[in-house]
Structures are given as structure tokens and as C-alpha cells.
Design a protein around this motif. Sequence first.
Motif, PDB file in Angstrom:
ATOM      1  N   GLY A 119       0.806  -1.203   0.000  1.00  0.00           N
ATOM      2  CA  GLY A 119       0.000   0.000   0.000  1.00  0.00           C
ATOM      3  C   GLY A 119       0.845   1.261   0.000  1.00  0.00           C
ATOM      4  O   GLY A 119       0.575   2.210  -0.751  1.00  0.00           O
ATOM      5  N   LEU A 120       1.893   1.284   0.827  1.00  0.00           N
ATOM      6  CA  LEU A 120       2.797   2.437   0.866  1.00  0.00           C
ATOM      7  C   LEU A 120       3.563   2.581  -0.450  1.00  0.00           C
ATOM      8  O   LEU A 120       3.779   3.696  -0.941  1.00  0.00           O
ATOM      9  N   LEU A 123       1.221   3.977  -2.987  1.00  0.00           N
ATOM     10  CA  LEU A 123       1.049   5.413  -2.743  1.00  0.00           C
ATOM     11  C   LEU A 123       2.209   6.207  -3.341  1.00  0.00           C
ATOM     12  O   LEU A 123       1.996   7.237  -3.997  1.00  0.00           O
ATOM     13  N   VAL A 127       0.230   6.758  -6.964  1.00  0.00           N
ATOM     14  CA  VAL A 127      -0.509   7.960  -6.575  1.00  0.00           C
ATOM     15  C   VAL A 127       0.324   9.217  -6.758  1.00  0.00           C
ATOM     16  O   VAL A 127      -0.148  10.225  -7.310  1.00  0.00           O
ATOM     17  N   GLN A 128       1.607   9.164  -6.305  1.00  0.00           N
ATOM     18  CA  GLN A 128       2.431  10.366  -6.311  1.00  0.00           C
ATOM     19  C   GLN A 128       3.349  10.446  -7.535  1.00  0.00           C
ATOM     20  O   GLN A 128       3.307  11.418  -8.287  1.00  0.00           O
ATOM     21  N   THR A 134      -5.415   9.354  -5.797  1.00  0.00           N
ATOM     22  CA  THR A 134      -6.123   8.281  -5.098  1.00  0.00           C
ATOM     23  C   THR A 134      -7.316   7.884  -5.961  1.00  0.00           C
ATOM     24  O   THR A 134      -8.304   8.613  -6.054  1.00  0.00           O
ATOM     25  N   THR A 142      -1.937  -1.430  -7.543  1.00  0.00           N
ATOM     26  CA  THR A 142      -1.270  -1.824  -6.298  1.00  0.00           C
ATOM     27  C   THR A 142      -1.611  -3.261  -5.931  1.00  0.00           C
ATOM     28  O   THR A 142      -0.724  -4.048  -5.565  1.00  0.00           O
ATOM     29  N   PHE A 213      -4.448   3.443   1.246  1.00  0.00           N
ATOM     30  CA  PHE A 213      -3.678   4.628   0.875  1.00  0.00           C
ATOM     31  C   PHE A 213      -3.869   5.045  -0.582  1.00  0.00           C
ATOM     32  O   PHE A 213      -3.444   6.129  -0.971  1.00  0.00           O
ATOM     33  N   THR A 214      -4.472   4.175  -1.385  1.00  0.00           N
ATOM     34  CA  THR A 214      -4.420   4.400  -2.832  1.00  0.00           C
ATOM     35  C   THR A 214      -5.749   4.757  -3.484  1.00  0.00           C
ATOM     36  O   THR A 214      -5.763   5.062  -4.678  1.00  0.00           O
ATOM     37  N   GLU A 230     -12.072   8.013  -6.619  1.00  0.00           N
ATOM     38  CA  GLU A 230     -12.071   7.150  -5.446  1.00  0.00           C
ATOM     39  C   GLU A 230     -13.273   6.208  -5.508  1.00  0.00           C
ATOM     40  O   GLU A 230     -14.223   6.439  -6.261  1.00  0.00           O
TER      41      GLU A 230
END
Length: 287
Positions: A119-120, A123, A127-128, A134, A142, A213-214, A230
Motif C-alpha cells: 500500500g505504501l 502510494l 498515486v504520487q 487516489t 497496487t 492509501f491508494t 475514489e
Amino acid sequence: MLFKSSKLSTVIEWGTLLISTVLVCFFLIVVIWEIVSKGAGQLSWDFVTKVPSEGMTKGGILTPIIGTVMLTILTALFAIPFGVCCAIYLNEYAEDNWLTRTIRASIRNLSGVPSIIYGLFGLALFVQALQLGTSLLAAGLTLGLLSLPYIITTTEEALMRIPNSTREAALAVGATKFETIKDVVLPSAMPGILTGVVLTLSRAAGETAPILFTGAAFYINSSSGYLNQEFMALPYHLYMLSTQHQSIEEVRPIAYGTALVLIIVVFFMNLTAFYIRFKYRKNATEM
């Protein structure tokens, strides 16, 4: 004396195995009974066909169901082609050297990485870095990464079970290596491949940490879903109802109903895997 010692050791091993199995089955039955007894009364046609309303204290769980289905489809579209192709290369084309062994060890180690780490990573990457935000797409990618090691491992194991004599027979009649893999090896390994894929997707459908997180949302009062937005999902919806809602006691029956629906979904996905294996084995026996 040696015979008695061996017999005693066998009895102890079987006794330990039996006790462990009984304990696991007992706690499994307790958990399922707890969920079924408190969630069965919540199940109805309206519960699975209506969207949440009034802050999720009323209505149904249609939005989380749609989100879970779309998320699972995205995961499958990403993970299955890459996972199967990677397993084919490792088992059929790659040489047995230190690099290949390192790759295999790395893949198996990735299977043991906690899902929240994925998950991290999702992210940071989707995501970034890739600026997907998100969204449903970021969460699906993911979960696809999370599923890849399992699909690669199960597919490679299925390919390893096909005897080399089968490959040699196809090559002997003039088939190329690619034709041998496509027309002989893959159809023979398909029961194991499909079983591993379905079981992996059923696990992905129940994951909460990677989508936390995503892209998973607390509440969306709409049944539509788009890749760049989302979404709601059954496992995250259950988590929020059980721990984060401002009226936990009021929504507890909905939480148990959601848990029961999620268990039913995962159960039928696992049942599908066993049916596929049974069907392919039956066809292979008849041939």
C-alpha cells in the motif's frame, strides 16, 4: 526397540496434526457462526441493491460491491498476463544460473511482504510519482503488484509438474518451442494456473491495507465507478463501519451483514477454483 520408537514417533506426529486441525477448524467455525448468526438477518435484496444512505446508517452496500468487482477485474487485467508470462519465461526459457535463482528467491520473498508495505509502495509509485491520484486505477495496480508473486509462483509450479517427456514428444514431431508451450504445456498446466489465479484474486478482493492509501473512500453515495476516482470496497467499508464510524453500535448489524457478503464472495471464488480444477482433471482423464 527401534520399531517401538518409530511407532511412538508416528503416533505423536499424527496426534499433533489432528489436534492442530481440530483447533483450527473449531475457531473457524466459531468465527463463521458469529458472523452468520449476526449478519444473516441483515441480508435482503435491498441490502445488496441499494447504495448507502444517511451516513451509511441506512441503505445497502451496492457501491462497495461494485467497487470490489471493478477492483478485482483491474487486478486480474494487470497481474494475470504479467504473472503468467513471467512464469513461462522462468520455467521454459531462462537458464538455471545464479541470476534466475536470485529472481525466484526474490519473488518468493515478495510473497511474504506485509500487504500494507504494498500500500505504501503504491502510494509512492502510482498515486504520487505517476500522478494517478487516489483512484480505482491506482488501487487496482497496487493489488496487481501484490498478486504478482503468488500468480508467478503458482503458475511456475503448475508448469514444473508437466513432464519433460511431454515437451520432447511435441518437439520430436516438428513443433517449435513456442508451439509446444502454447499448444501442449499450457493446456496441461491450465488447471493449476487457473486455480492459483482465482485463489489469488479472492485474497486480493479481501485486502484492506493496500487500498487504504491508494483510493478507497469512506463514503460515496453513488453506484457509478470511474478509473480516475475514489471508490468504496467491501473490506474497507467493513473496516470503517467496525472501527471509525461515529455510531458504531447503530451500524454494527450492517457491519456483520457486510462481513457475511464478503465471506460469501470469497467462498464462491474459492469454490470456482476447485470447480475449475475438477473440470480440467475430469476432461484430462476422459481424454
